[in-house]
Design an enzyme around this catalytic site. Structure first.
Site, PDB file in Angstrom:
ATOM      1  N   LYS A 126       0.861  -1.186   0.000  1.00  0.00           N
ATOM      2  CA  LYS A 126       0.000   0.000   0.000  1.00  0.00           C
ATOM      3  C   LYS A 126       0.893   1.230   0.000  1.00  0.00           C
ATOM      4  CE  LYS A 126      -4.426   1.118   0.247  1.00  0.00           C
ATOM      5  NZ  LYS A 126      -5.609   0.326  -0.155  1.00  0.00           N
ATOM      6  N   ASP A 166      -7.101   4.185  -4.497  1.00  0.00           N
ATOM      7  CA  ASP A 166      -7.776   4.065  -3.199  1.00  0.00           C
ATOM      8  C   ASP A 166      -8.389   5.452  -2.958  1.00  0.00           C
ATOM      9  OD1 ASP A 166      -7.930   2.072  -0.736  1.00  0.00           O
ATOM     10  OD2 ASP A 166      -7.566   4.023   0.150  1.00  0.00           O
TER      11      ASP A 166
HETATM   12  P1  NDP Z   1     -13.022   7.756  -2.993  1.00  0.00           P
HETATM   13  O1  NDP Z   1     -11.923   8.720  -2.807  1.00  0.00           O
HETATM   14  O2  NDP Z   1     -13.582   7.513  -4.334  1.00  0.00           O
HETATM   15  O3  NDP Z   1     -14.233   8.119  -2.026  1.00  0.00           O
HETATM   16  C1  NDP Z   1     -14.051   8.217  -0.662  1.00  0.00           C
HETATM   17  C2  NDP Z   1     -15.359   8.621  -0.008  1.00  0.00           C
HETATM   18  O4  NDP Z   1     -15.248   8.477   1.411  1.00  0.00           O
HETATM   19  C3  NDP Z   1     -15.716  10.075  -0.260  1.00  0.00           C
HETATM   20  O5  NDP Z   1     -17.104  10.210  -0.250  1.00  0.00           O
HETATM   21  C4  NDP Z   1     -15.079  10.761   0.948  1.00  0.00           C
HETATM   22  O6  NDP Z   1     -15.675  12.017   1.282  1.00  0.00           O
HETATM   23  C5  NDP Z   1     -15.343   9.755   2.041  1.00  0.00           C
HETATM   24  N1  NDP Z   1     -14.310   9.884   3.070  1.00  0.00           N
HETATM   25  C6  NDP Z   1     -12.987   9.667   2.921  1.00  0.00           C
HETATM   26  N2  NDP Z   1     -12.339   9.904   4.061  1.00  0.00           N
HETATM   27  C7  NDP Z   1     -13.271  10.299   4.942  1.00  0.00           C
HETATM   28  C8  NDP Z   1     -13.227  10.683   6.290  1.00  0.00           C
HETATM   29  N3  NDP Z   1     -12.058  10.707   6.970  1.00  0.00           N
HETATM   30  N4  NDP Z   1     -14.403  10.988   6.900  1.00  0.00           N
HETATM   31  C9  NDP Z   1     -15.575  10.958   6.203  1.00  0.00           C
HETATM   32  N5  NDP Z   1     -15.682  10.604   4.920  1.00  0.00           N
HETATM   33  C10 NDP Z   1     -14.550  10.272   4.304  1.00  0.00           C
HETATM   34  O7  NDP Z   1     -12.464   6.387  -2.366  1.00  0.00           O
HETATM   35  P2  NDP Z   1     -12.981   4.895  -2.590  1.00  0.00           P
HETATM   36  O8  NDP Z   1     -14.449   4.855  -2.801  1.00  0.00           O
HETATM   37  O9  NDP Z   1     -12.088   4.260  -3.579  1.00  0.00           O
HETATM   38  O10 NDP Z   1     -12.614   4.240  -1.172  1.00  0.00           O
HETATM   39  C11 NDP Z   1     -13.560   4.155  -0.106  1.00  0.00           C
HETATM   40  C12 NDP Z   1     -13.130   3.064   0.860  1.00  0.00           C
HETATM   41  O11 NDP Z   1     -13.073   1.809   0.169  1.00  0.00           O
HETATM   42  C13 NDP Z   1     -11.741   3.247   1.484  1.00  0.00           C
HETATM   43  O12 NDP Z   1     -11.759   2.717   2.798  1.00  0.00           O
HETATM   44  C14 NDP Z   1     -10.852   2.371   0.606  1.00  0.00           C
HETATM   45  O13 NDP Z   1      -9.688   1.950   1.293  1.00  0.00           O
HETATM   46  C15 NDP Z   1     -11.791   1.207   0.347  1.00  0.00           C
HETATM   47  N6  NDP Z   1     -11.480   0.377  -0.802  1.00  0.00           N
HETATM   48  C16 NDP Z   1     -11.349   0.920  -2.062  1.00  0.00           C
HETATM   49  C17 NDP Z   1     -11.075   0.107  -3.142  1.00  0.00           C
HETATM   50  C18 NDP Z   1     -11.002   0.641  -4.529  1.00  0.00           C
HETATM   51  O14 NDP Z   1     -10.841  -0.175  -5.444  1.00  0.00           O
HETATM   52  N7  NDP Z   1     -11.116   1.926  -4.764  1.00  0.00           N
HETATM   53  C19 NDP Z   1     -10.861  -1.343  -2.965  1.00  0.00           C
HETATM   54  C20 NDP Z   1     -11.103  -1.817  -1.631  1.00  0.00           C
HETATM   55  C21 NDP Z   1     -11.384  -0.966  -0.607  1.00  0.00           C
HETATM   56  P3  NDP Z   1     -14.875  13.371   0.987  1.00  0.00           P
HETATM   57  O15 NDP Z   1     -14.851  13.489  -0.505  1.00  0.00           O
HETATM   58  O16 NDP Z   1     -15.653  14.433   1.663  1.00  0.00           O
HETATM   59  O17 NDP Z   1     -13.504  13.193   1.572  1.00  0.00           O
HETATM   60  O1  2IT Z   2      -7.925  -1.657  -0.662  1.00  0.00           O
HETATM   61  C1  2IT Z   2      -7.862  -2.169  -1.804  1.00  0.00           C
HETATM   62  O2  2IT Z   2      -8.009  -3.382  -1.981  1.00  0.00           O
HETATM   63  C2  2IT Z   2      -7.657  -1.274  -2.957  1.00  0.00           C
HETATM   64  N1  2IT Z   2      -7.595  -0.054  -2.767  1.00  0.00           N
HETATM   65  C3  2IT Z   2      -7.486  -1.836  -4.321  1.00  0.00           C
HETATM   66  C4  2IT Z   2      -6.061  -2.269  -4.551  1.00  0.00           C
HETATM   67  C5  2IT Z   2      -5.734  -2.709  -5.951  1.00  0.00           C
HETATM   68  O3  2IT Z   2      -4.548  -3.029  -6.154  1.00  0.00           O
HETATM   69  O4  2IT Z   2      -6.599  -2.761  -6.828  1.00  0.00           O
END
Ligand code: NDP
Ligand code: 2IT
Length: 446
Positions: A126, A166
């Site tokens: 990561k 992420d």
């Molecule tokens: P994005 O950046 O697309 O979206 C993040 C969302 O979460 C936004 O709405 C953001 O709001 C909100 N957010 C982030 N930090 C905070 C905080 N500290 N408090 C309140 N709201 C918060 O990210 P993703 O959708 O990609 O990721 C969301 C979650 O999913 C994370 O935990 C990530 O690790 C996990 N994840 C993502 C994967 C991926 O493929 N993208 C894979 C597996 C897990 P704001 O814009 O106001 O900050």
């Molecule tokens: O938390 C996760 O699994 C991710 N942000 C996706 C990682 C990846 O390599 O696609």
């Protein structure tokens, strides 16, 4: 001598002082696997636990860049190369002002077991930065990404370490990072996943985490003779994971009634249908606006500064960030009838909240199992890059679906208790651990 959880954790805490999220993630895994190690002492003899909590390599570097006013900005960049027992390091990059070493070590540690569960050959890593893309121009984001990649490019490669997105890193950032890597190395390779379709990306990668989380919830429900159809769902976040969670819930006949961002949440009792979801995607991915604007547009309520866990639902999909559900909120969810929690976000529930889920024997899909679909399709993107061809949407979706089913089966295998309750926490932790541990034993003291 058998492991004692508190003694083991005391050493981890002393050696990794102040890294609270890392301690939390390690504690959860170690608690599950100690009883399993007692039955399989070869893992203790091989000191697998001691080795697996120590990253293979930690990179920290300065990221200087010029903002639009010509001023010099300095951020900190990181890449944690946690474990390469079963494949090249693989895992996302997070750009968010809260990013620090402890948060990225927790995420890298989780990634090791998650990637193992996917059945694909990917190690765990990561990275990211405390850079905040919010409020920055496209030009500033590009300048930052280029400077970040100038250093990161020395350490990664398609057979070494393959980053992805992420929080704060989506298609735009992956584009800037890829362009710079290609320029520095003069190589067009699959060094990042989440790429655009025109230059080596995979169909379904943007959708994969959200879709996969819903597939996992559907598997848990099917196992109990039930399904998502007709269920009311509460979703937090409004980014990549939240958006495609809603799309798949709608596909399967359920209804999502909330979305949030760091400003607050909206409650739309009618449900967020395809048209409203298209609005959200434009709002968040193109306009980069706030979720409050949804409330203004559709005349629904907005709750500033709050999270949506007090809303009555059957299923909760936390999809924003870590530790967003505390003990009280877990109790509130259950008091309001919620009986499924499927974690799209990484470690969104605090340990006390998890205890509440398990005590109440609800269907609880922890992050490393439930949200593994994202990295799984990243693995499929790597396969397609190696083959130099692209699979169809249907083919990738079917593979994703089958991977989520197989992760569910692994959890049942290792997590089913004597009363038939499936403890998916133990199931995911032990199921993910076995393959890593056996591979480390086979490869000797490295
Ligand atoms: P994005 O950046 O697309 O979206 C993040 C969302 O979460 C936004 O709405 C953001 O709001 C909100 N957010 C982030 N930090 C905070 C905080 N500290 N408090 C309140 N709201 C918060 O990210 P993703 O959708 O990609 O990721 C969301 C979650 O999913 C994370 O935990 C990530 O690790 C996990 N994840 C993502 C994967 C991926 O493929 N993208 C894979 C597996 C897990 P704001 O814009 O106001 O900050
Ligand atoms: O938390 C996760 O699994 C991710 N942000 C996706 C990682 C990846 O390599 O696609």
């Amino acid at each position: 001598m058998a492991y004692v959880l508190d003694d083991f954790m005391a050493k981890v805490v002393a050696k990794n002082a102040g890294e609270l999220e890392f301690h939390q993630a390690v504690h959860e895994v170690v608690e599950s696997v100690i009883p399993f190690i007692e039955e399989n002492p070869k893992y203790e003899h091989g000191r697998i636990l001691e080795r697996v909590v120590e990253p293979e390599r930690v990179l920290m570097f300065r990221v200087p860049w010029l903002d639009d006013t010509g001023d010099i900005q300095v951020n900190r960049g990181f890449r944690i190369e946690m474990n390469s027992a079963i494949g090249p390091y693989k895992g996302g990059l997070r750009f968010h002002p809260t990013v620090n070493l402890g948060i990225l070590k927790f995420l890298a540690f989780e990634q090791v077991f998650k990637n193992s569960l996917t059945t694909l050959p990917m190690g765990g890593g990561k990275g990211g930065s405390d850079f905040d893309p919010k409020g920055k121009s496209d030009n500033e984001v590009m300048k930052f990404c280029q400077s970040f990649m100038l250093e990161l490019s020395r350490h990664i490669g398609p057979n070494t370490d393959v980053p992805a997105g992420d929080i704060g890193v989506g298609g735009r950032e992956i584009g800037f990072l890829f362009g710079m890597y290609k320029r520095i190395r003069n190589e067009f390779t699959g060094v990042l996943t989440g790429k655009d379709l025109n230059w080596g990306g995979s169909l379904i990668r943007p959708e994969a985490t959200g879709y996969g989380t819903v597939y996992f919830a559907e598997n848990m429900l099917n196992f109990k003779g039930d399904s998502i159809k007709g269920k009311t769902c509460v979703v937090s976040g409004s980014g990549n994971v939240a958006q495609y969670t809603i799309e798949k819930v709608n596909d399967l006949g359920g209804k999502c009634v909330t979305l949030s961002d760091s400003g607050g949440y909206i409650y739309d009792p009618e449900g967020i249908d395809a048209e409203k979801l298209a609005y959200v995607m434009h709002l968040k991915n193109v306009k980069r606006g706030r979720i409050k604007e949804y409330a203004d547009k559709y005349g629904v309520e907005y709750f500033a500064g709050q999270r949506p866990w007090g809303v009555k639902c059957d299923v909760a999909f936390p999809s924003a960030t870590q530790n967003e559900i505390n003990e009280d909120k877990a109790k509130l969810l259950i008091a309001n009838g919620c009986f499924v929690v499927a974690e799209g976000a990484n470690m969104p529930s605090v340990p006390e909240a998890i205890e509440v889920y398990l005590k109440n024997k609800i269907l609880y899909g922890p992050a490393k199992a439930a949200n593994a679909g994202g990295v799984a399709v990243s693995g499929l993107e790597m396969s397609q890059n190696s083959l130099r061809l692209s699979w169809t949407r249907e083919e990738v979706d079917e593979r994703l679906f089958n991977i989520m089913k197989s992760i569910h089966e692994t959890c049942v295998k290792y997590g089913k208790e004597s009363d038939d309750y499936v403890n998916y926490v133990d199931g995911a932790n032990i199921g993910g651990f076995v393959k890593i541990a056996d591979s480390m034993l086979a490869q000797g003291v490295v």
